[in-house]
Design an enzyme around this catalytic site. Sequence first.
Site, PDB file in Angstrom:
ATOM      1  N   GLY A 147     -27.849  73.779  -7.159  1.00  0.00           N
ATOM      2  CA  GLY A 147     -27.976  72.328  -7.122  1.00  0.00           C
ATOM      3  C   GLY A 147     -29.387  71.797  -7.145  1.00  0.00           C
ATOM      4  CE  LYS A 195     -47.432  73.854   0.765  1.00  0.00           C
ATOM      5  NZ  LYS A 195     -48.344  73.708   1.936  1.00  0.00           N
ATOM      6  N   GLY A 196     -41.984  75.209  -2.465  1.00  0.00           N
ATOM      7  CA  GLY A 196     -40.546  75.217  -2.167  1.00  0.00           C
ATOM      8  C   GLY A 196     -40.142  74.012  -1.351  1.00  0.00           C
ATOM      9  CB  VAL A 197     -38.220  71.226  -2.149  1.00  0.00           C
ATOM     10  CG1 VAL A 197     -38.082  69.832  -1.574  1.00  0.00           C
ATOM     11  CG2 VAL A 197     -39.275  71.257  -3.220  1.00  0.00           C
ATOM     12  CD  GLU A 245     -33.675  76.975   2.882  1.00  0.00           C
ATOM     13  OE1 GLU A 245     -32.840  76.665   3.743  1.00  0.00           O
ATOM     14  OE2 GLU A 245     -33.389  77.558   1.818  1.00  0.00           O
ATOM     15  CD  GLN A 295     -34.303  71.243  -3.686  1.00  0.00           C
ATOM     16  OE1 GLN A 295     -33.737  71.772  -2.750  1.00  0.00           O
ATOM     17  NE2 GLN A 295     -35.204  71.855  -4.405  1.00  0.00           N
ATOM     18  CG  ASN A 315     -38.067  67.426 -12.134  1.00  0.00           C
ATOM     19  OD1 ASN A 315     -38.128  66.250 -11.775  1.00  0.00           O
ATOM     20  ND2 ASN A 315     -37.258  67.840 -13.077  1.00  0.00           N
ATOM     21  N   PRO A 316     -40.791  65.807  -9.889  1.00  0.00           N
ATOM     22  CG  PRO A 316     -42.337  64.140 -10.401  1.00  0.00           C
ATOM     23  CD  PRO A 316     -41.744  65.412 -10.920  1.00  0.00           C
ATOM     24  CE  LYS A 317     -33.961  61.259 -12.628  1.00  0.00           C
ATOM     25  NZ  LYS A 317     -33.752  60.875 -14.037  1.00  0.00           N
TER      26      LYS A 317
END
Lengths: 743, 327
Positions: A473, A706-708, A710, A643, A636-638
């Site tokens: 997702g 860095k990942g979003v 969690e 998320q 991707n800011p969108k």
Amino acid sequence: MNAPLTPSVGQPVSRVDGPLKVTGHARYAAEFDIPDMLHAALVLSTVPNGTIAAIDDEAARRAPGVHAVITHENAPRLPYRRMSQRPQVDAQSGDQLQVFQGPKIHFNGQPVAVVVAETLEQATHAASLVNVAYEEDEAFTRFELDRGQRPSSGNEKAGRPAETQMGDADAAFAAAPVKVDATYIQPREHHNAIEPHATIALWDGDFLTLYDKTQWVDNDRKEIAHVFGIHEDAIRVVSPFVGGAFGSALRTWPHVTVAALAAKVVRRPVRVELTRRELYTSVGFRPHTEQRVALGAERDGTLTAIIQEAWTQISDYEEYAEVTLDPARNTYACPNVRTRYRLVEMNTNSPCPMRGPGVATGLLAHETAMDELAVALGMDPIALRLKNYAEKDQHKDLPWSSKELRECYRIGAERFGWAGRNPEPRSMRADGQLVGYGMATAAYPAHRSKASAEATLFSNGTALIRTAASDMGPGTYTSMTQVAADALGLPLEAVRFELGDTDMPFAPVHGGSITLASVGTAVEAACRALLDDLSHVIGADLSGPFAGLSADDLEWRDGGAVRRGGGEMVPFEKLLRELKLDKIVGHGTSAPGQESKTYSSCAFGAVFAEVRVDPDLGTVRVHRVIGAYDIGRVVNPKTAHSQCIGGMVGAIGMALLEQAEWDERFGRVMNSNLAEYLVPVCADIRELDAFFVESEDRIFNPLGVKGVAELGICGVAPAIGNAVYHATGRRIRDFPILPDKLL
Amino acid sequence: MVPLSYIAVATPEAAIRRTAEGQGAEYIAGGTDMIQLLQEGIVAPLELVDINGIAFDDVSVAIDGIRIGAMARLSDVADDPVIRERVPVVSRALYESASPQVRNMATVGGNLLQRTRCLYFRDATTPCNKRVPGSGCSALDGQNRVNAILGGSDHCIAAYPGDLAVALVAVDAELMVTGPTGERTILVENLHQLPGDTPHIETVLKPGDLITAIWIPLAAAGRRSHYLKVRDRTTFEWSLASAAVSLGLHDDVILDARVAVGGVGTKPWRLRHVEDMLVNQRLDQALARAAGECSADGAEPRGQNAFKVTLLRRTVERALLQIGGLA
């Protein structure tokens, strides 16, 4: 014909798989149309502990359409070979639940039989005719702190230590002039992704194909290979789309084995799709956790002591443990920190990671306690956090590879209008409702794992990127397409990205927010390898336009090659055609390096919530949540924004609604359906917004991300709880904050 | 789900014949509850008689009242201008029910008969006297936060979950019922029965009975009315407590009052003693407070549902304040 392309990374690109999803063409595990497929229905135990005394399946066998009733009495024995190294998604000690291998019952809801029939209705009906008699044993269904045990060495080694001590926290706490000490409860929560778990198993001779809902096809294959004692090469797992998972599809659950086993017995393809009720016992959940947090501080707010102790539930057959106490150890600077972690064995199915595993739970208690400390100090909650800003990861004693949390506090407070907050509880009202502002820190460690990808450039100027990753997702399809398009100098439309198949180059688990940092860098590496190869070929083509040039002399943009420093762009189509190549392929791998030992990497955020509480009826509604996040470079800011606000929705559930209503007499979750297990509905969601501060972490990985995922759920629930306190003057430490607790 | 047969009928006569004669036949209309009950194995009819083809689905105004066809969908009735204007308590109760999708499917007749959301009734693996008479009540000492504080017995404390029935009680509504022995009317207030020692018997309807219409007398439609529903989340949830209030007012003096509450009783619960104390009084904050205070008299909380005592009092008070323009 080739207008200069702007880089796609950083652009708010809409999901490339969006049209497939909204038109129903994205195919999920249960939807594969396999010829001759039969349907399975499970029979689940109805007692929490004991052994099966007898199974009467006569009526089920005689029911119309039934091909087989498989129980422990007639099931083939499966080898369940041990894995030499447990994947990180599995419990780190104990044994996974073995299906139909013996009469032992560990929990209420354990599969005891499966009925395979022509239709789902026939299977379900026949399953209801199976009568199982049990010899019951005394069950442990009560969560008792006294029964807490230390994690085993496997979990201690995996970063879930029983005890940690830095300085002398108890002495510092005793001496602290200002202190808070309280217990916080977070109930058992269930993922409740909208797509139920499902598996279709198909044997072709000794070759097994699984269409499965999974966040990790490679491990799914490995697990089933070990269960059946067959070679991994004899299994293919296909999982192109996952309809939400939040961690529930990280590991391979027993129903996958059931599907493969049943298909072997009946020699036909078999589909197992879990019902909503079955999901409450057939996959994992966020475990019930109780925590004590004691904080001591100087009168100026300087933290002098942090003590955090957590008790969490586990099953009686394996030990799933979490990093619940990481936030206590590294969110703030403090010379004296002590943690204690205990596991309470119960007759339940095993818990598993659920979005922000451990960290969201630990932060819930820790960030609520920080708010209580701010109140005790008469200090602004942001000021308290800035006062104790962690300039390094003090637990690992490493510098951060990047940290823009100060900027998160600043921008978040500004966008939220924190300055308009009257710190006095119950002091703000609107429309007859009490208004509360609350905030909390969010943090989630950034990790990456070894990953690989394959990039193919075709002579028509399009590219195909493949890797055995997953997209539950967040937008993997989209972000990877962007990364590849930029790396190859192609427009987005010319790049196709495929994932979710063990026939593709290996990828790590799609969990822990590692996908972009891990797979994204591999995709970039594969594209580079492809272009390096291409530059060799065109450099060696003495009659071509780039004869004698090497990779360093070339640039790739606008759909072709250009000589560095200027010159005419030659499209890929032309290059490959003239070289008489149908395609050119590049393979890339990426992996963390020394930086993972010399730096600590983490994504950060500051979360602000406004609630409205009815002063008489106790109902809480979240008026708005604003988060400011440091997630490194934003590909991707969108989708990143989606998320974050998706995490906020989940956290509104965590703060106000979600809880498994556990009946100790039956060892059973009684509200195991979406009517009674409450998650937020659209009407509960008002203003949600997320902002990203300037950040780029090139130490952590070449993409700077860095990942979003969690991070989005971390810190939100305590921010809401803190806002409820500010609105009402009532501190609720037993989540969720239902109206009962505020009357 | 047990195998069953299905037949669609177009007339009440055909429907009644089927269910009165056939063993174990049940009606299905919108199916929003029936499908859940079937899938969970809570009911196991041998035949489903689909009454969607019966065209009793209009709202009409007569000289002495408003008639709502039993097959009308919740969304249509909620939107109906006559209902919105004359009996806002009914419109409001419907808007507060379920979700738009469910309201588009569910019929008003079927909604009145929806089964309880008691967790033990809905989970077929646990004892429940309502589901399996004599098996015991698991809710008495179990997860009973949603259960009733009024009208329970040692055999059952399942709360009646609906909103519409509560609103209809507040407007003196009657049901038109056709059955094997002909037609009759039943006050909505008298439709549901207390659980006593037969919690599996929920209404006064007999096999074959078919609700054909809801009748709201015009006298009741002349009163000012309001519905307040309190729940954990903003929508798509049954009530923790709700109040349907209908008042005949003259210069702020209450001439006639109906107060019915939902989510707290084993059936839609009319508070006659509260009505009595409202009549001939001026509606003000003090009266609302006093009426709220005694609205939970006689409540028997059982553990987790104890909060409903306070919540009910405040819900009734708030509903009265809102209807009087005082909140």
